[in-house]
Design an enzyme around this catalytic site. Sequence first.
Site, PDB file in Angstrom:
ATOM      1  N   ASP A  91       0.887  -1.142   0.000  1.00 46.31           N
ATOM      2  CA  ASP A  91       0.000   0.000   0.000  1.00 46.31           C
ATOM      3  C   ASP A  91       0.938   1.208   0.000  1.00 46.31           C
ATOM      4  O   ASP A  91       2.044   1.124   0.529  1.00 46.31           O
ATOM      5  CB  ASP A  91      -0.851  -0.040   1.271  1.00 46.31           C
ATOM      6  CG  ASP A  91      -1.894   1.046   1.271  1.00 46.31           C
ATOM      7  OD1 ASP A  91      -2.365   1.395   0.183  1.00 46.31           O
ATOM      8  OD2 ASP A  91      -2.216   1.536   2.359  1.00 46.31           O
TER       9      ASP A  91
ATOM     10  N   ASP B   7      -0.624  -0.529   6.421  1.00 48.41           N
ATOM     11  CA  ASP B   7      -0.422   0.007   7.761  1.00 48.41           C
ATOM     12  C   ASP B   7      -1.466  -0.532   8.742  1.00 48.41           C
ATOM     13  O   ASP B   7      -1.486  -0.159   9.904  1.00 48.41           O
ATOM     14  CB  ASP B   7      -0.383   1.538   7.760  1.00 48.41           C
ATOM     15  CG  ASP B   7      -1.636   2.135   7.159  1.00 48.41           C
ATOM     16  OD1 ASP B   7      -2.585   1.375   6.900  1.00 48.41           O
ATOM     17  OD2 ASP B   7      -1.667   3.354   6.950  1.00 48.41           O
TER      18      ASP B   7
ATOM     19  N   ASP C 273      -6.863  -1.364   5.750  1.00 47.94           N
ATOM     20  CA  ASP C 273      -6.668  -2.384   4.726  1.00 47.94           C
ATOM     21  C   ASP C 273      -6.797  -3.798   5.272  1.00 47.94           C
ATOM     22  O   ASP C 273      -6.247  -4.736   4.715  1.00 47.94           O
ATOM     23  CB  ASP C 273      -5.330  -2.189   3.994  1.00 47.94           C
ATOM     24  CG  ASP C 273      -4.221  -1.823   4.937  1.00 47.94           C
ATOM     25  OD1 ASP C 273      -4.372  -2.096   6.141  1.00 47.94           O
ATOM     26  OD2 ASP C 273      -3.212  -1.272   4.479  1.00 47.94           O
TER      27      ASP C 273
END
Lengths: 70, 618
Positions: B317, B511, B515
């Site tokens: 990400d 993180d 997600d």
Amino acid sequence: MKKTFKLEDLDCANCAAAMERGINALDGVNSATVNFMGMKLILDADDARFEEILKAAQKVADKYDTTIVR
Amino acid sequence: MTKKLKKRLQRILAAAVLFAAGMLMPHSIPYAHAVLLIAAYLLVGYDVLLKAVRNIRRGKIFDENFLMTIATFGAFGLGDFDEAAAVMLFYQIGEFFQTYAINRSRKSISDLMDIRPDYANLRREDGSVETVDPEEVRVGDVILIKAGERVPLDAVVIDGHSALDTSALTGESLPRDVACGDAILSGCINQNGLLTARVTKEFGESTVSKVLDLVENASSKKSTSENFISKFAKYYTPTVVFAALALAVIPPLFGSDFATCFKGALIFLVISCPCALVISIPLSFFGGIGGAAKRGVLVKGSNYLEALAQADTIVFDKTGTLTRGVFEVEQLCPSEGTAPEELLMLAACAESYSSHPIALSLRKAYGRDIDESRVTDVSEIAGKGLSARVEGRLVYAGNRRLMDQIGCPCPEAPDYATVVYVACDGRFMGYILLGDVLKEDSVQAIRELKNVGIRQTVMLTGDNKAAGERVGSMLGLDQIYTQLLPGDKVDKVEALLAAQKDGAKLAFVGDGINDAPVLARADIGIAMGGLGSDAAIEAADIVIMTDEPSKIATAIRIARKTLGIAKQNTVFALTVKLCVMVLGAFGKANMWAAVFADVGVAFLAILNSLRALNTEKL
């Protein structure tokens, strides 16, 4: 209910593995893990019969001269 | 060495003396040779005999005590007194070393995990201070942490300042400065000042408990190699024992020498314990997981460590993982005749009343306190920016449309970053580029992943194409997917998963904040910056405690080393056992070799797996 117990006199890895199989085969046990290096038993079993199951687990542990510390 | 172990050593030494005396005794003295050897045998092996008898009564055959008893009795039966005594002696020596090695590795692992605080200094309401068990401290209690002490529970500093050594949690050697208002995490060590802090989490919920719990329970999620070995062990012993029986019975029926075959069978019995295999594989993983924790990488199960070793695709990400997730001034582009400092000063002053992230980062870049009396008549121009008088000069700061509105001609700025245009008294002063800056080690992180042989690195981001691709090319990523909504990220990862070759794993690094679905979908979910973030610890399979993406390559190296050690042990133990069995079957090996193949191999395998603990050199 999931509880962790300390194990005493757990000296052989094969015994730990066999003990884990034995305890897992007990009626009412959802999952049991014997951690040889950490000398621990993580027992996940029926809430209502936990005491009884723990006694049966100790019987299995007896075969390997191991004590489940409460 | 424990007392019990010392006693065992003394017994072994005494038996060894008796054995040596027996071997040296001239055969002319009747029975002396045999008596001394039997004495040595009983002294060193009586517990094995007792255990064997007890276990048979409990219905446990194929137990190593039983097998050793049969094997040595067999040797006595063949009249090989010296061999019987020697085998028992060496078996016990091997067992002794094995126990010693296990104790050593248990100790080194528990030393590694020795971050559990023993006590807390609780301040009572009357001001007295008492030392209590951390479990007794409640949320809202006030604790004191003296220099050199470990922070016992997660808390917030209410008085004092100090440097905290977070290395136990993060593997990071640089101390972190904390002062009033900062959150401190249990497990860190207070290096100098006295800290007074208010507890924010009970012990069981505190970081140190979570981390310990996670690492200690990691072994319940077993890797495929562990599962293979425990299944293998289940069939191995009975198979070898029946092979021994067959060897003792069948060849003599066809005219082979019974004594030789019987001896071969005894060798089989000695070798039939699978201990070396059963112990060394989990021990390697345990060591690898412990060693990784020492470097600030928490692995939630042996299976994840195994999967990580097989990873060939790493999907990142962008925001908060490869970049810091905060706006920072990247570049000042003043127009001709304007000093860069002046451009920044005007923008920072004009934005001095705003709490917008862009305003915050402009002020941070400016770095000096702004005397608010210098700034007057601030008015916001919705969707465009704002205007203000700075020391009487009329300043406009905002986007391009603002410049168009006031009719101020300005050059085209690049579209990969956020741009703030500044005009002062009708003159264009320049523009400021702001962006989400890369973490310091992001470039190095991607390079190292390439070095460890990762096939492709992919970045997913919700940013626009220009911004995403710029970051991608700066880092040297293989694939970049931009303008993704959170749901699109799951789809992308699924598409990438479908394109994976058999056996190759895909890891997703995020993180852990928004997600979680992607972390769960990937073969291995890695969350960054787990220090103090429960969400990340919950959602991921592997948690990197610090904010450093370069730790991913470190984790992969640890995983591969661990798997390598596990493989070496399996191959080594099986090869030695098989060789001795084949030699034994043809009467070419003696019982000494068999004892080595049993306990000697186990001892060496344990020593080898201890290497997994060392994660400093990879």
